[in-house]
Design a protein around this motif. Structure first.
Motif, PDB file in Angstrom:
ATOM      1  N   GLU A  52      30.731  19.620  11.680  1.00 47.37           N
ATOM      2  CA  GLU A  52      31.323  19.663  10.347  1.00 47.37           C
ATOM      3  C   GLU A  52      31.287  18.295   9.671  1.00 47.37           C
ATOM      4  N   THR A  53      31.566  17.231  10.439  1.00 46.73           N
ATOM      5  CA  THR A  53      31.542  15.902   9.829  1.00 46.73           C
ATOM      6  C   THR A  53      30.123  15.497   9.445  1.00 46.73           C
ATOM      7  N   ALA A  54      29.162  15.885  10.276  1.00 46.57           N
ATOM      8  CA  ALA A  54      27.770  15.589   9.936  1.00 46.57           C
ATOM      9  C   ALA A  54      27.383  16.303   8.642  1.00 46.57           C
ATOM     10  N   GLU A  55      27.792  17.556   8.508  1.00 45.57           N
ATOM     11  CA  GLU A  55      27.473  18.317   7.297  1.00 45.57           C
ATOM     12  C   GLU A  55      28.143  17.712   6.078  1.00 45.57           C
ATOM     13  N   LYS A  56      29.343  17.200   6.239  1.00 42.22           N
ATOM     14  CA  LYS A  56      30.023  16.544   5.111  1.00 42.22           C
ATOM     15  C   LYS A  56      29.296  15.271   4.702  1.00 42.22           C
TER      16      LYS A  56
END
Length: 415
Positions: free
Chosen positions: A184-188
């Motif tokens: 999720e953090t990578a996608e953000k």
């Protein structure tokens, strides 16, 4: 723990300050960061041991463990890399051109920092030092998001770099690391437009494909390395074996390692036994075509998937080809535009290979392992770009800058 958005805001503010740093100030921070890294080597090694132990417990083995592992020599190499970057010419502020128009306007193109660079990478802690050094020297702030396997190592290294910045009176948010390694953090990060100016993925095919396909932030695509060595019929065979073994086994877990061997049919009977013996002495598994399987005990038949694979392991695909043209066609079909090499004493074939092979680096009679920022004289690299826009090959300082036009007038108005 800060959110990605908060980190983006802090990085954006820090980037304005980094852009204003003088070359001397940036160099001083780099030298201090190198010293701090050496002085605190034990704490970094302890953090890395915890990462390696956790990876082994999860069943990770071989070249992947090698990529993750830090040693005293590797940390010294990271520090040396920072010092080398400090010694390099600063590209920021350079003028690429200056032209006077008929109307008297003086137009120049000036090299300036990108701003905020985001880097998403996998289990190679040395990337943390390379990224910090190159981003700082080129006047940028950086947000790092490493893989979960190396999170303790990366955090330990970044903490030291932030300390070096703070102790010298500079904004420690010039470098930040994302502590949450979830998808999720990578996608953000991939969607942090307005804060991150460019995103660089560095890792395996899955990571790079994910970033390229899902990012709304501009991406510089670093490449998977399905690198080939073609041994031509005129090659000096002993030298060809030496180059092959270096390219495949010196460090098999990196993107410039050789993954595929192509052999001219006219030397197959003599060269294949030499090459296979040397490879197997290094515990390399050979996945070959019919000729290799028939000539090499222990070789296994290659599948169609093998020809395009980046193994990052002690495995190599191997095939006999009719001539240099068939070798070029094979590379055109299965290569990843990273690094390709021909071993030959034939000038015409060497030039044909150089001209027709489409890759970031093409070699004659040398190991593909040289595709590296430090080896090319850049001090370090942020990655190997296999795309064709803006940057290609090892990306050093200049590739982390952009340009803006500077226009001097004396009252001109457009008619």
């Amino acid at each position: 723990m800060k959110t990605i958005e908060e980190m983006g805001m802090l990085a954006k503010e820090a980037a304005y300050k980094t852009a204003e740093m003088t070359t001397g100030e940036k160099n001083a921070v780099l030298m201090s960061a190198a010293d701090v890294l050496i002085e605190n080597m034990d704490s970094v090694l302890a953090a890395n041991k915890a990462d390696v132990d956790a990876a082994v417990e999860k069943g990770i083995t071989g070249a992947l463990i090698d990529r993750l592992t830090l040693t005293k020599a590797r940390i010294e190499g990271m520090a040396d890399g920072l010092r080398q970057v400090a010694a390099l010419k600063d590209p920021v502020g350079e003028f690429d051109s200056m032209t006077t128009l008929e109307n008297g306007l003086i137009i120049g193109k000036k090299r300036v920092p990108m701003g905020v660079i985001g880097i998403i990478y996998e289990a190679r802690p040395n990337v943390t030092a390379d990224a910090f050094g190159l981003c700082l020297k080129s006047g940028n702030a950086v947000i790092l998001r490493g893989g979960k396997e190396a999170i303790r190592s990366n955090m330990a290294v970044v903490e030291l770099f932030r300390k070096a910045l703070k102790d010298m009176g500079f904004d420690e948010n010039i470098v930040q690391i994302v502590e949450d390694t979830s998808h999720e953090t990578a996608e953000k990060m991939m969607r942090l437009n307005g804060f991150i100016d460019v995103l660089i993925p560095r890792g395996g095919a899955g990571l790079i494909r994910s970033v390229v396909m899902n990012s709304t932030v501009p991406v510089i695509e670093t490449g998977v390395g399905n690198c080939h060595i073609f041994v031509d019929e005129s090659a000096r065979l002993d030298n060809a074996v030496e180059i092959l073994i270096n390219a495949k086994t010196q460090r098999p877990g990196v993107c410039n390692a050789c993954e595929s061997l192509l052999v001219h049919k006219n030397i197959a009977e003599k060269f294949i036994p030499m090459a296979s013996k040397a490879l197997m002495e290094k515990n390399v598994e050979i996945r070959g075509d019919k000729t290799f399987v028939s000539m090499v005990e222990g070789a296994v038949p290659a599948t169609e998937d093998d020809w395009g694979r980046e193994y990052i392991d002690y495995i190599i695909s191997a095939r006999v080809v009719d001539d240099v043209d068939e070798a070029i066609e094979h590379i055109k079909r299965y290569g990843t535009h990273h690094s390709e090499a021909i071993i030959t004493e034939n000038y015409t074939n060497a030039q044909k290979f150089l001209n027709k092979v489409d890759a970031a680096a093409v070699y004659v009679n040398a190991s593909t392992r040289f595709t590296d920022g430090e080896q090319f004289g850049f001090g370090a690299e942020i990655g190997i770009s296999t795309q064709k826009l803006h940057a290609r090959g090892p990306m050093g300082l200049k590739e982390l800058t952009t340009t803006k036009y500077i226009v001097y007038g004396n009252g001109q108005v457009r008619k």
